[in-house]
Design an enzyme around this catalytic site. Structure first.
Site, PDB file in Angstrom:
ATOM      1  N   GLU A 161       3.842  -5.478   8.630  1.00 23.03           N
ATOM      2  CA  GLU A 161       2.488  -5.265   8.076  1.00 23.03           C
ATOM      3  C   GLU A 161       1.941  -6.513   7.375  1.00 23.03           C
ATOM      4  O   GLU A 161       0.740  -6.606   7.114  1.00 23.03           O
ATOM      5  CB  GLU A 161       2.517  -4.144   7.034  1.00 23.03           C
ATOM      6  CG  GLU A 161       2.724  -2.760   7.601  1.00 23.03           C
ATOM      7  CD  GLU A 161       2.884  -1.717   6.510  1.00 23.03           C
ATOM      8  OE1 GLU A 161       3.125  -2.075   5.337  1.00 23.03           O
ATOM      9  OE2 GLU A 161       2.775  -0.529   6.836  1.00 23.03           O
ATOM     10  N   HIS A 218      10.038  -4.443   4.308  1.00 20.61           N
ATOM     11  CA  HIS A 218      10.532  -3.067   4.199  1.00 20.61           C
ATOM     12  C   HIS A 218      10.787  -2.467   5.571  1.00 20.61           C
ATOM     13  O   HIS A 218      10.149  -2.837   6.549  1.00 20.61           O
ATOM     14  CB  HIS A 218       9.614  -2.160   3.370  1.00 20.61           C
ATOM     15  CG  HIS A 218       8.237  -1.877   3.912  1.00 20.61           C
ATOM     16  ND1 HIS A 218       7.286  -2.850   4.122  1.00 20.61           N
ATOM     17  CD2 HIS A 218       7.630  -0.708   4.256  1.00 20.61           C
ATOM     18  CE1 HIS A 218       6.159  -2.288   4.549  1.00 20.61           C
ATOM     19  NE2 HIS A 218       6.347  -0.993   4.654  1.00 20.61           N
ATOM     20  N   HIS A 251      -1.701   4.397   9.847  1.00 20.99           N
ATOM     21  CA  HIS A 251      -0.334   4.851  10.151  1.00 20.99           C
ATOM     22  C   HIS A 251      -0.314   6.129  10.988  1.00 20.99           C
ATOM     23  O   HIS A 251       0.687   6.834  11.015  1.00 20.99           O
ATOM     24  CB  HIS A 251       0.445   5.103   8.860  1.00 20.99           C
ATOM     25  CG  HIS A 251       0.635   3.904   7.992  1.00 20.99           C
ATOM     26  ND1 HIS A 251      -0.385   3.309   7.310  1.00 20.99           N
ATOM     27  CD2 HIS A 251       1.758   3.201   7.682  1.00 20.99           C
ATOM     28  CE1 HIS A 251       0.090   2.280   6.597  1.00 20.99           C
ATOM     29  NE2 HIS A 251       1.379   2.190   6.823  1.00 20.99           N
ATOM     30  N   HIS A 270       0.820  -1.226   0.000  1.00 18.04           N
ATOM     31  CA  HIS A 270       0.000   0.000   0.000  1.00 18.04           C
ATOM     32  C   HIS A 270       0.851   1.272   0.000  1.00 18.04           C
ATOM     33  O   HIS A 270       0.496   2.269   0.632  1.00 18.04           O
ATOM     34  CB  HIS A 270      -0.948  -0.028   1.198  1.00 18.04           C
ATOM     35  CG  HIS A 270      -0.248  -0.103   2.543  1.00 18.04           C
ATOM     36  ND1 HIS A 270      -0.700  -0.880   3.584  1.00 18.04           N
ATOM     37  CD2 HIS A 270       0.877   0.512   3.006  1.00 18.04           C
ATOM     38  CE1 HIS A 270       0.100  -0.732   4.620  1.00 18.04           C
ATOM     39  NE2 HIS A 270       1.070   0.112   4.298  1.00 18.04           N
TER      40      HIS A 270
END
Ligand code: DHB
Ligand code: FE
Length: 286
Positions: free
Chosen positions: A239, A192, A59, A12
């Site tokens: 995530e 990541h 977030h 995303h």
């Protein structure tokens, strides 16, 4: 009764939203990534789902460190985006599906998942970017139930708990009294890390293993702890627990319609996967 016809999981990353805004579909950096969504568009066109449950991690737009629910379910008539500081255009509002939301909420709480209910909820890039990838433009052909999972502030829910949460979502959808065709979407990952000493960290080997196991043996992944996942995939790679929630909801015969992995998009190993879920009734009608 409602039926889960499939599951989609995707990264995303905000820069995808910027590339969409600039129409960079054929740009050399982006082409392969965007082409990965063409088979999914064809499938959605064919299947014509009525509703989507979008499992994502906020977030800091709707929830911040002062109040951070582990699991939250939206129950609003519509969901608005807002400027998060990524330079993304603010998306048009998304239609909710309060009847399905309240059914999910009641079923989840009865099933011992004491979620937070949100009758107002801003949705961030982890919701809006995947929706723009799946249904480009301002088209809003599906009604939506957003589900937010904390990946921001420790302690995070374990992978095993996320998988069970997905199974509970699957049972809740299957017992919803409308004849809706439902897709469950999970957004985030894969490996990541955006900051700190390991900024830029990517782990292809783990990601490839994850993409294989999530289809055939998701329970294998539930043996990892959150600390294991952060070590293997980076602080934000965690995530990928959203993929486990999505996968937990699919309890029929699952087959891969499409899977692609593209490194990097921005700082992330991006991936997208579409799983078809054939429930017994669907198999019998074919
Ligand atoms: C990036 C990835 C994310 O998952 C996110 O939420 C924000 C930024 C990135 O790679 O730039
Ligand atoms: Fe993210």
């Amino acid at each position: 009764m409602a039926k889960i016809v499939g599951g989609v999981a995707t990264s995303h990353i905000p820069s995808i939203g910027k590339a969409i805004a600039r129409g960079l579909y054929d740009d050399p950096y982006w082409k392969e990534f965007f082409d990965g969504f063409k088979p999914i568009h064809r499938w959605l066109e064919n299947v014509q789902p009525d509703a989507v449950v979008v499992v994502y991690n906020d977030h800091g737009l709707n929830f911040f460190l002062d109040k951070m629910p582990t699991f939250a379910v939206g129950a609003a008539p519509e969901y608005r985006h807002a400027d998060e500081g990524w330079g993304l255009p603010v998306a048009a509002p998304f239609p909710g599906y309060p009847e399905m939301s309240w059914h999910l909420i009641e079923s989840l709480v009865a099933g011992e998942f004491d979620i937070t209910t949100c009758q107002e909820m801003l949705v961030d890039h982890a919701f809006t970017v995947p929706m723009a990838l799946l249904w480009p433009g301002d088209r809003r052909p599906v009604r939506i139930v957003p589900v937010s999972v904390n990946t921001v502030q420790v302690p995070l829910p374990t992978p095993a708990r996320c998988y069970k949460f997905g199974q509970a979502i699957g049972r809740a959808i299957a017992s919803f009294g409308e004849a809706d065709r439902v897709v469950v979407v999970g957004t985030g990952g894969l490996s990541h890390q955006l900051d700190g000493k390991r900024a830029g960290f990517i782990n292809k080997k783990f990601d490839q293993m994850f993409l294989e196991r999530i289809v055939k043996d998701p329970e294998y992944i539930t043996r990892y702890s959150i600390a294991d996942l952060i070590r293997e995939t980076g602080a934000q790679g965690v995530e990928l627990i959203m993929w486990l929630v999505m996968r937990g909801a699919l309890t029929g015969d699952v087959s891969v319609i499409h899977s692609s992995y593209h490194v990097p998009i921005s700082n992330t190993a991006s991936a997208v996967m579409l799983l078809e879920n054939q429930t017994r009734e669907l198999v019998e009608t074919i």
